[in-house]
Scaffold this motif. Sequence first.
Motif, PDB file in Angstrom:
ATOM      1  N   ASP A   1       0.750  -1.074   0.135  1.00  0.00           N
ATOM      2  CA  ASP A   1      -0.085   0.195  -0.063  1.00  0.00           C
ATOM      3  C   ASP A   1       0.878   1.605  -0.127  1.00  0.00           C
ATOM      4  O   ASP A   1       1.432   1.845   1.004  1.00  0.00           O
ATOM      5  CB  ASP A   1      -0.844   0.067   1.188  1.00  0.00           C
ATOM      6  N   GLN A   2       1.348   1.714  -1.088  1.00  0.00           N
ATOM      7  CA  GLN A   2       2.213   2.774  -1.368  1.00  0.00           C
ATOM      8  C   GLN A   2       1.547   4.103  -0.789  1.00  0.00           C
ATOM      9  O   GLN A   2       2.029   5.059  -0.078  1.00  0.00           O
ATOM     10  CB  GLN A   2       2.335   3.233  -2.846  1.00  0.00           C
ATOM     11  N   LYS A   3       0.122   4.252  -0.752  1.00  0.00           N
ATOM     12  CA  LYS A   3      -0.438   5.534   0.040  1.00  0.00           C
ATOM     13  C   LYS A   3      -0.292   5.416   1.380  1.00  0.00           C
ATOM     14  O   LYS A   3       0.059   6.423   2.021  1.00  0.00           O
ATOM     15  CB  LYS A   3      -2.058   5.160  -0.354  1.00  0.00           C
ATOM     16  N   ALA A   4      -0.161   4.245   1.969  1.00  0.00           N
ATOM     17  CA  ALA A   4       0.040   3.884   3.528  1.00  0.00           C
ATOM     18  C   ALA A   4       1.700   4.305   3.822  1.00  0.00           C
ATOM     19  O   ALA A   4       1.896   4.929   4.824  1.00  0.00           O
ATOM     20  CB  ALA A   4      -0.362   2.510   4.030  1.00  0.00           C
ATOM     21  N   ILE A   5       2.423   3.814   2.959  1.00  0.00           N
ATOM     22  CA  ILE A   5       3.622   4.179   3.261  1.00  0.00           C
ATOM     23  C   ILE A   5       4.325   5.388   3.008  1.00  0.00           C
ATOM     24  O   ILE A   5       5.099   5.848   3.773  1.00  0.00           O
ATOM     25  CB  ILE A   5       4.669   2.904   2.118  1.00  0.00           C
ATOM     26  N   SER A   6       3.522   5.897   1.945  1.00  0.00           N
ATOM     27  CA  SER A   6       3.846   7.610   1.828  1.00  0.00           C
ATOM     28  C   SER A   6       4.020   8.362   3.063  1.00  0.00           C
ATOM     29  O   SER A   6       4.344   9.274   3.458  1.00  0.00           O
ATOM     30  CB  SER A   6       3.176   7.786   0.616  1.00  0.00           C
ATOM     31  N   GLY A   7       2.815   8.010   3.883  1.00  0.00           N
ATOM     32  CA  GLY A   7       2.463   9.008   4.965  1.00  0.00           C
ATOM     33  C   GLY A   7       1.726  10.246   4.642  1.00  0.00           C
ATOM     34  O   GLY A   7       1.522  11.081   5.432  1.00  0.00           O
ATOM     35  N   ILE A   8       1.709  10.453   3.120  1.00  0.00           N
ATOM     36  CA  ILE A   8       0.873  11.582   2.735  1.00  0.00           C
ATOM     37  C   ILE A   8      -0.624  11.365   2.107  1.00  0.00           C
ATOM     38  O   ILE A   8      -1.374  11.884   2.624  1.00  0.00           O
ATOM     39  CB  ILE A   8       1.801  12.028   1.545  1.00  0.00           C
ATOM     40  N   PHE A   9      -0.729  10.360   1.332  1.00  0.00           N
ATOM     41  CA  PHE A   9      -1.788   9.853   0.728  1.00  0.00           C
ATOM     42  C   PHE A   9      -2.951   9.177   1.500  1.00  0.00           C
ATOM     43  O   PHE A   9      -3.978   8.763   1.012  1.00  0.00           O
ATOM     44  CB  PHE A   9      -1.561   9.171  -0.590  1.00  0.00           C
ATOM     45  N   MET A  10      -2.386   8.619   2.756  1.00  0.00           N
ATOM     46  CA  MET A  10      -3.424   7.860   3.745  1.00  0.00           C
ATOM     47  C   MET A  10      -3.033   8.296   5.128  1.00  0.00           C
ATOM     48  O   MET A  10      -2.170   7.812   5.518  1.00  0.00           O
ATOM     49  CB  MET A  10      -3.172   6.422   3.399  1.00  0.00           C
ATOM     50  N   TRP A  11      -3.987   9.187   5.634  1.00  0.00           N
ATOM     51  CA  TRP A  11      -3.716   9.621   6.937  1.00  0.00           C
ATOM     52  C   TRP A  11      -3.970   8.682   7.946  1.00  0.00           C
ATOM     53  O   TRP A  11      -3.313   8.676   9.065  1.00  0.00           O
ATOM     54  CB  TRP A  11      -4.282  11.069   7.227  1.00  0.00           C
ATOM     55  N   GLY A  12      -4.981   8.101   7.837  1.00  0.00           N
ATOM     56  CA  GLY A  12      -5.659   6.996   8.941  1.00  0.00           C
ATOM     57  C   GLY A  12      -5.032   5.772   8.727  1.00  0.00           C
ATOM     58  O   GLY A  12      -4.061   5.641   8.217  1.00  0.00           O
ATOM     59  N   LYS A  13      -5.662   4.962   9.319  1.00  0.00           N
ATOM     60  CA  LYS A  13      -5.405   3.544   9.261  1.00  0.00           C
ATOM     61  C   LYS A  13      -6.240   2.718   8.231  1.00  0.00           C
ATOM     62  O   LYS A  13      -7.305   2.901   7.853  1.00  0.00           O
ATOM     63  CB  LYS A  13      -5.313   2.814  10.784  1.00  0.00           C
ATOM     64  N   ALA A  14      -5.683   1.216   8.053  1.00  0.00           N
ATOM     65  CA  ALA A  14      -6.720   0.620   7.238  1.00  0.00           C
ATOM     66  C   ALA A  14      -7.782   0.017   7.893  1.00  0.00           C
ATOM     67  O   ALA A  14      -7.810  -0.119   9.175  1.00  0.00           O
ATOM     68  CB  ALA A  14      -5.784  -0.681   6.686  1.00  0.00           C
ATOM     69  N   GLY A  15      -8.988  -0.341   7.263  1.00  0.00           N
ATOM     70  CA  GLY A  15     -10.027  -0.895   7.880  1.00  0.00           C
ATOM     71  C   GLY A  15     -10.829  -2.060   7.184  1.00  0.00           C
ATOM     72  O   GLY A  15     -10.110  -2.655   6.171  1.00  0.00           O
ATOM     73  N   ASP A  16     -11.765  -2.526   7.468  1.00  0.00           N
ATOM     74  CA  ASP A  16     -12.275  -3.802   6.927  1.00  0.00           C
ATOM     75  C   ASP A  16     -12.510  -3.506   5.542  1.00  0.00           C
ATOM     76  O   ASP A  16     -13.244  -2.540   5.047  1.00  0.00           O
ATOM     77  CB  ASP A  16     -13.715  -3.899   7.616  1.00  0.00           C
ATOM     78  N   GLY A  17     -12.045  -4.608   4.553  1.00  0.00           N
ATOM     79  CA  GLY A  17     -11.997  -4.475   3.295  1.00  0.00           C
ATOM     80  C   GLY A  17     -11.294  -3.561   2.628  1.00  0.00           C
ATOM     81  O   GLY A  17     -11.410  -3.350   1.231  1.00  0.00           O
ATOM     82  N   GLN A  18     -10.206  -3.001   3.269  1.00  0.00           N
ATOM     83  CA  GLN A  18      -9.330  -2.019   2.563  1.00  0.00           C
ATOM     84  C   GLN A  18      -8.912  -2.447   1.192  1.00  0.00           C
ATOM     85  O   GLN A  18      -8.878  -1.472   0.436  1.00  0.00           O
ATOM     86  CB  GLN A  18      -8.163  -1.807   3.534  1.00  0.00           C
ATOM     87  N   TYR A  19      -8.652  -3.748   1.039  1.00  0.00           N
ATOM     88  CA  TYR A  19      -7.934  -4.234  -0.246  1.00  0.00           C
ATOM     89  C   TYR A  19      -8.757  -5.288  -0.778  1.00  0.00           C
ATOM     90  O   TYR A  19      -7.998  -5.855  -1.680  1.00  0.00           O
ATOM     91  CB  TYR A  19      -6.561  -4.788   0.256  1.00  0.00           C
ATOM     92  N   SER A  20      -9.883  -5.198  -0.447  1.00  0.00           N
ATOM     93  CA  SER A  20     -10.826  -6.370  -1.221  1.00  0.00           C
ATOM     94  C   SER A  20     -10.616  -5.919  -2.653  1.00  0.00           C
ATOM     95  O   SER A  20     -10.452  -7.048  -3.642  1.00  0.00           O
ATOM     96  CB  SER A  20     -12.176  -6.133  -0.802  1.00  0.00           C
ATOM     97  N   GLY A  21     -10.799  -4.570  -3.299  1.00  0.00           N
ATOM     98  CA  GLY A  21     -10.664  -4.432  -4.520  1.00  0.00           C
ATOM     99  C   GLY A  21      -9.441  -4.657  -5.206  1.00  0.00           C
ATOM    100  O   GLY A  21      -9.245  -5.410  -6.453  1.00  0.00           O
ATOM    101  N   ASP A  22      -8.309  -4.487  -4.404  1.00  0.00           N
ATOM    102  CA  ASP A  22      -6.818  -4.841  -5.034  1.00  0.00           C
ATOM    103  C   ASP A  22      -6.739  -6.250  -5.180  1.00  0.00           C
ATOM    104  O   ASP A  22      -6.128  -6.533  -6.266  1.00  0.00           O
ATOM    105  CB  ASP A  22      -5.675  -4.079  -4.027  1.00  0.00           C
ATOM    106  N   PHE A  23      -6.944  -6.869  -4.226  1.00  0.00           N
ATOM    107  CA  PHE A  23      -6.667  -8.386  -4.174  1.00  0.00           C
ATOM    108  C   PHE A  23      -7.787  -8.900  -5.224  1.00  0.00           C
ATOM    109  O   PHE A  23      -7.603 -10.239  -5.933  1.00  0.00           O
ATOM    110  CB  PHE A  23      -6.534  -8.887  -3.020  1.00  0.00           C
ATOM    111  N   GLY A  24      -9.099  -8.550  -5.173  1.00  0.00           N
ATOM    112  CA  GLY A  24      -9.994  -9.120  -6.059  1.00  0.00           C
ATOM    113  C   GLY A  24      -9.519  -8.840  -7.681  1.00  0.00           C
ATOM    114  O   GLY A  24      -9.666  -9.706  -8.548  1.00  0.00           O
ATOM    115  N   THR A  25      -8.730  -8.027  -7.945  1.00  0.00           N
ATOM    116  CA  THR A  25      -8.193  -7.577  -9.216  1.00  0.00           C
ATOM    117  C   THR A  25      -7.142  -8.609  -9.587  1.00  0.00           C
ATOM    118  O   THR A  25      -7.250  -9.311 -10.867  1.00  0.00           O
ATOM    119  CB  THR A  25      -7.603  -6.320  -9.429  1.00  0.00           C
ATOM    120  N   VAL A  26      -6.296  -9.022  -8.511  1.00  0.00           N
ATOM    121  CA  VAL A  26      -5.384 -10.225  -8.975  1.00  0.00           C
ATOM    122  C   VAL A  26      -6.232 -11.508  -9.100  1.00  0.00           C
ATOM    123  O   VAL A  26      -5.819 -12.264  -9.971  1.00  0.00           O
ATOM    124  CB  VAL A  26      -4.539 -10.318  -7.602  1.00  0.00           C
ATOM    125  N   ARG A  27      -7.444 -11.843  -8.436  1.00  0.00           N
ATOM    126  CA  ARG A  27      -8.155 -12.745  -8.634  1.00  0.00           C
ATOM    127  C   ARG A  27      -8.651 -12.939  -9.984  1.00  0.00           C
ATOM    128  O   ARG A  27      -8.470 -14.015 -10.517  1.00  0.00           O
ATOM    129  CB  ARG A  27      -9.225 -13.114  -7.544  1.00  0.00           C
TER     130      ARG A  27
END
Length: 622
Positions: free
Chosen positions: A327-353
């Motif tokens: 999660d480059q948004k989370a790693i950047s410290g700029i593009f994601m201010w809060g924390k991850a939540g339920d279903g945060q990466y459902s879409g990203d990993f769904g794309t892999v599937r």
Amino acid sequence: MSKSRARLLGPLVLLTGLLTATGVPPASAADLPDSLWFDGTTATTLTVRDGRFVDGLGREVVLRGYNVSGETKLEENDGLPFASVADAKKSATALRALGGGNSVRFLLSWAHAEPVRGQVDTTYLAAVTEQIRAFLDAGIRVYPDFHQDLFSRYLFNKGSWYTGDGAPKWVVEAGDYPQESCGICLFWGQNITQNEAVKRASHDFWHNVGGIQDAFLTTAQRTMAYLAQNLDAQEFAGVAGFDPYNEPHAGSYDSGQTSRAWEKDILWPFYQKFRARMDAAGWKDKPAFVEPNLFWNANLDFQKQEGGLLDAGTLGPRYVFNTHFYDQKAISGIFMWGKAGDGQYSGDFGTVRDRASAASTAAIISEFGHPLAGSVSDKAPTVLKAMYQALDSRVPGASWWSKPTQGGPVLSGSQWQWDIYNGRHHELMNDNPDKVLTEGDAWNDEDLSAVELNDSGTAVLRQDARLLDRLYPSATAGRTVAFTYEDRSRDGSTTLTWNPVPSSLPNVAQLVGSGQYGLLMWRSNGSQAPTELHLPASFPTASTTVVSDLGTTAGLPAYSRGTTPVAVAAEPGGTGSRRLLLTAADSGTLHYALVTNGATNPSASLLAAAKSELSAWAASRG
């Protein structure tokens, strides 16, 4: 089991895998001895079928584990993951017992495999083989990876802010590349697109300038042949495949070339060449774990590039769709201010599937993770929980109970990383004696290892064991219909519960209470071999409850073939880890199993009521 017995069993194991792969019904496994799946040491060859990993007993396999390890990027242990075989064994045992892993991505160094052009260092390959064997002996499947980052450490000068790994010194010396510089780069990965030396060297590799790609392919073939010849048949059966090249990128595109065209015209032909080298080296029955352009699924729009091997057609069983996700948004410290939540990466990993399904093959996310030190490390507990949640199912926890079958296949994955030397390195960065790196991963300021050694030399986890040591279906005798796991991992003092049992199932909710739970639904295929789930250490044998159509038990009995449809047994390798065995010899039947550590001595009436609720729920959802 002795090495001699393993060698005798090896051909039978390989034959079993061949028969299953060529259409003999899985039920034929009924006539095979218990040792083929219960003695805790014997592996069967892994293949790809119908978009899933399948073992020699016809079971759908999920690979979960870690990358071993970023130590390969360093020089302190001569490009090996471990200083000794003893350390490799210590790491493997801990990975199995503490980290719950059944597989590793095992990093190799081209620079150390071929330090002189055309000359493969068999001393290095012998050491690699012995360290790989330590993991195979622990019942852990291995898929090697010739790793590179920023092409080569030899591109960087002694005073550089950054370093790389991968290609040998002779490659860089022949290239006459410019003085490396990334300009104002806050993250090492920016070198990929901003450092002219890295860009030119990568471009030369993909265009085979000076025959360097041919040299790499020859070294890879010789490495694979060495492993095939020096691992016995049983050990070789535990090798899952090979990852040809870490995080490929063009460096720079040719005039008018798009990222998608680069994949089609440059990257995919390289993988076809590598596939041919695998065949020639004796790896014909093992898949290549091929990675697309590393930016194809970046979650920052300005990084994203079209790709995903879209023009490779049907990859089929000889290839696995293999990608990374951070999660480059989370790693950047700029593009994601809060924390991850339920279903945060459902879409990203769904794309892999979806991408793997379109390519008619299995998928694996061979790297994922988040920094455990630094300004964004507070996000790690939620980011990692959300990533594991997305590996288990594409449906967020809030809606899982209402639409479980929309989750898709359970994804395989290897977390970055498992480095027992974390915080105890002694690395001369770019051979500079004035830059001795000891902290973290000792590589470009990274600190992502899930493990470290304490002062007594014992391996200990650096992350919540409830997050890492997870319940998951390691081998399903049939087809997984749905799976979820609520790990109740912690973010500081906060318990993260993203998938509570709904109030419509009050007895199930009472049984689970505040404990951890997992729920698997699968459709049987007639195999006599059991479905297996890894049991975390937090699920003690005496206080684990299972509610299933196959049987209900509070406390797990020891496995006895043909008499215990719900039971516990040791996992391979003698590390003390355990597995839950669920045996259903029928075919086409929908089965379910709830596994929880929430209840203490639940009453017979509560178990019966919970089973009634789950039976009705499964019938309505399956």
